[in-house]
Design a protein around this motif. Structure first.
Motif, mmCIF file in Angstrom:
data_model
loop_
_atom_site.group_PDB
_atom_site.id
_atom_site.type_symbol
_atom_site.label_atom_id
_atom_site.label_comp_id
_atom_site.label_asym_id
_atom_site.label_seq_id
_atom_site.Cartn_x
_atom_site.Cartn_y
_atom_site.Cartn_z
ATOM 1 N N MET A 1 17.622 59.004 42.572
ATOM 2 C CA MET A 1 16.595 57.919 43.421
ATOM 3 C C MET A 1 16.172 56.915 42.595
ATOM 4 S SD MET A 1 12.923 59.455 45.077
ATOM 5 C CE MET A 1 11.774 58.024 45.720
ATOM 6 N N PRO A 2 16.242 55.708 43.114
ATOM 7 C CA PRO A 2 15.899 54.403 42.444
ATOM 8 C C PRO A 2 14.495 54.332 42.021
ATOM 9 C CG PRO A 2 17.301 53.986 44.488
ATOM 10 C CD PRO A 2 16.936 55.215 44.482
ATOM 11 N N VAL A 3 14.210 53.947 40.992
ATOM 12 C CA VAL A 3 12.777 53.567 40.349
ATOM 13 C C VAL A 3 12.325 52.533 41.203
ATOM 14 C CG1 VAL A 3 11.105 53.012 38.477
ATOM 15 C CG2 VAL A 3 13.246 54.540 38.172
ATOM 16 N N ALA A 4 11.164 52.759 41.731
ATOM 17 C CA ALA A 4 10.554 51.578 42.604
ATOM 18 C C ALA A 4 10.041 50.594 41.718
ATOM 19 C CB ALA A 4 9.256 52.168 43.308
ATOM 20 N N GLN A 5 10.151 49.380 41.990
ATOM 21 C CA GLN A 5 9.923 48.231 41.230
ATOM 22 C C GLN A 5 8.222 47.905 41.740
ATOM 23 O OE1 GLN A 5 12.207 44.904 42.117
ATOM 24 N NE2 GLN A 5 14.020 45.796 42.370
ATOM 25 N N GLU A 6 7.698 47.703 40.239
ATOM 26 C CA GLU A 6 6.233 47.351 40.273
ATOM 27 C C GLU A 6 6.158 46.026 40.322
ATOM 28 O OE1 GLU A 6 5.659 51.071 37.082
ATOM 29 O OE2 GLU A 6 4.410 49.204 36.785
ATOM 30 N N GLU A 7 4.990 45.339 40.958
ATOM 31 C CA GLU A 7 4.923 44.094 41.161
ATOM 32 C C GLU A 7 4.688 43.490 39.836
ATOM 33 O OE1 GLU A 7 2.625 44.176 45.555
ATOM 34 O OE2 GLU A 7 1.813 43.133 43.907
ATOM 35 N N LEU A 37 11.737 52.409 32.778
ATOM 36 C CA LEU A 37 13.058 52.737 32.297
ATOM 37 C C LEU A 37 12.867 54.098 31.735
ATOM 38 C CD1 LEU A 37 15.917 52.073 31.881
ATOM 39 C CD2 LEU A 37 15.245 51.002 29.808
ATOM 40 N N ALA A 38 11.668 54.408 30.833
ATOM 41 C CA ALA A 38 11.496 55.788 30.315
ATOM 42 C C ALA A 38 11.513 56.729 31.403
ATOM 43 C CB ALA A 38 10.289 55.821 29.342
ATOM 44 N N ARG A 39 10.662 56.621 32.462
ATOM 45 C CA ARG A 39 10.371 57.480 33.364
ATOM 46 C C ARG A 39 11.907 57.766 34.057
ATOM 47 N NH1 ARG A 39 5.574 54.685 34.448
ATOM 48 N NH2 ARG A 39 6.770 53.396 36.060
ATOM 49 N N ALA A 40 12.611 56.605 34.226
ATOM 50 C CA ALA A 40 13.811 56.834 35.028
ATOM 51 C C ALA A 40 15.010 57.666 34.124
ATOM 52 C CB ALA A 40 14.518 55.430 35.322
ATOM 53 N N LEU A 105 5.692 58.112 24.799
ATOM 54 C CA LEU A 105 6.700 58.427 25.512
ATOM 55 C C LEU A 105 6.134 59.705 26.369
ATOM 56 C CD1 LEU A 105 9.966 59.269 23.265
ATOM 57 C CD2 LEU A 105 9.516 57.460 25.050
ATOM 58 N N LEU A 106 5.132 60.235 25.954
ATOM 59 C CA LEU A 106 4.467 61.323 26.670
ATOM 60 C C LEU A 106 3.583 60.790 28.056
ATOM 61 C CD1 LEU A 106 2.884 63.620 23.982
ATOM 62 C CD2 LEU A 106 5.037 63.984 25.435
ATOM 63 N N ASP A 107 3.058 59.195 27.637
ATOM 64 C CA ASP A 107 2.432 58.662 28.709
ATOM 65 C C ASP A 107 3.441 58.373 29.577
ATOM 66 O OD1 ASP A 107 -0.025 58.713 27.796
ATOM 67 O OD2 ASP A 107 -0.179 56.875 26.522
ATOM 68 N N TRP A 108 4.534 57.556 29.346
ATOM 69 C CA TRP A 108 5.389 57.096 30.146
ATOM 70 C C TRP A 108 6.213 58.223 30.752
ATOM 71 C CZ3 TRP A 108 7.865 53.766 25.852
ATOM 72 C CH2 TRP A 108 6.791 52.800 25.155
ATOM 73 N N MET A 109 6.482 59.269 30.326
ATOM 74 C CA MET A 109 7.466 60.312 30.833
ATOM 75 C C MET A 109 6.607 61.395 31.731
ATOM 76 S SD MET A 109 10.420 60.638 28.091
ATOM 77 C CE MET A 109 11.515 59.499 27.872
ATOM 78 N N GLY A 110 5.420 61.651 31.307
ATOM 79 C CA GLY A 110 4.519 62.465 31.999
ATOM 80 C C GLY A 110 4.796 63.802 32.137
#
Length: 258
Positions: A1-7, A37-40, A105-110
């Motif tokens: 699923m593509p990562v939504a682009q943030e404004e 990118l890290a979340r993706a 990383l922990l913040d970005w990847m949750g």
């Protein structure tokens, strides 16, 4: 699923720079992109062992410059998530190589990485260290150490009702102080290394219970054991904390599955 682009990742007019100077990436844009990118990667859009899209493709998808992309890739490479290969693109490394003790990383990847296996690993590490650290602290802690530990405990007690964030912050500080109070240089250094992971583990554990009264009581017993210089009681209190954390982790996993 593509990562939504943030404004905030979209292009914006550049501020004027001095003649001859080379503008760098805007901090907010760069941080938003590296987080996305890290979340993706964590969510499996870019699987372990796969090659990331080309720089120009990432630029087009996220509406950012090559400078932003390159800085983000350098950041993720420094954290063990990707590896750049000359003329072969950027490879996503195995999850075992990611520096999952890194706060960013922990913040970005949750929750994608702060899962049951991760929380269990943090608990195992605590079991290997904290009871002995508590026993050492009963012998070595200074009066200043004990006063600081007591202050953290008082903050936990004051924020007991319905203030999970404040409670967890004080709880994490309590355990940082305890490791330093052990007088063991390695334990003291370790408190900084595992701080981000410990804080998230405590947060998950504390948010899974209706009341913190039990945790407040056992932390108080540990403070008292240090005051009395009772190593055996200090170890017992630490072990009880960890048994409670293990019980809370099981409840959390069960609730997530149910």
């Amino acid at each position: 699923m593509p990562v939504a682009q943030e404004e905030s990742v979209a292009p914006a007019s550049r501020a004027r720079s001095k003649p001859g100077s080379k503008p760098g990436p805007r901090p907010r844009v760069g941080r938003d992109f590296v987080a996305a990118l890290a979340r993706a990667i964590a969510e499996g859009r870019f699987a372990e062992g796969s090659t990331l899209p080309r720089e120009q493709d990432l630029c087009a998808e996220f509406s950012i410059s090559r400078t932003v992309v390159r800085e983000a890739l350098k950041t993720l490479e420094s954290k063990g998530v990707v590896r750049s290969r000359a003329r072969a693109g950027t490879l996503v490394r195995a999850r075992a190589d990611w520096n999952l003790l890194d706060a960013d990383l922990l913040d970005w990847m949750g929750d994608t990485v702060v899962d049951a296996a991760f929380l269990s690993a943090v608990l195992e590490a605590r079991r290997a260290v904290e009871p002995f650290a508590a026993e050492l602290a009963a012998e070595r802690a200074t009066l200043t150490d004990i006063a600081a530990l007591n202050a953290a405990w008082e903050t936990m007690r004051a924020s007991e009702r319905g203030h999970d964030a404040a409670f967890t912050a004080a709880d994490a500080e309590f355990h940082r102080i305890l490791l330093r109070a052990s007088g063991n240089l390695v334990f003291a250094q370790l408190s900084g290394v595992i701080d981000a992971a410990l804080t998230r583990a405590l947060d998950r554990s504390n948010s899974s219970v209706a009341s913190h009264l039990e945790a407040v009581a056992v932390h108080g017993r540990l403070v008292e054991a240090l005051r009395m210089r009772d190593g055996k009681a200090a170890r017992a209190a630490s072990e009880q904390m960890l048994d409670t954390a293990a019980r809370d982790l099981k409840r959390l996993v069960r609730d997530r599955q149910g």
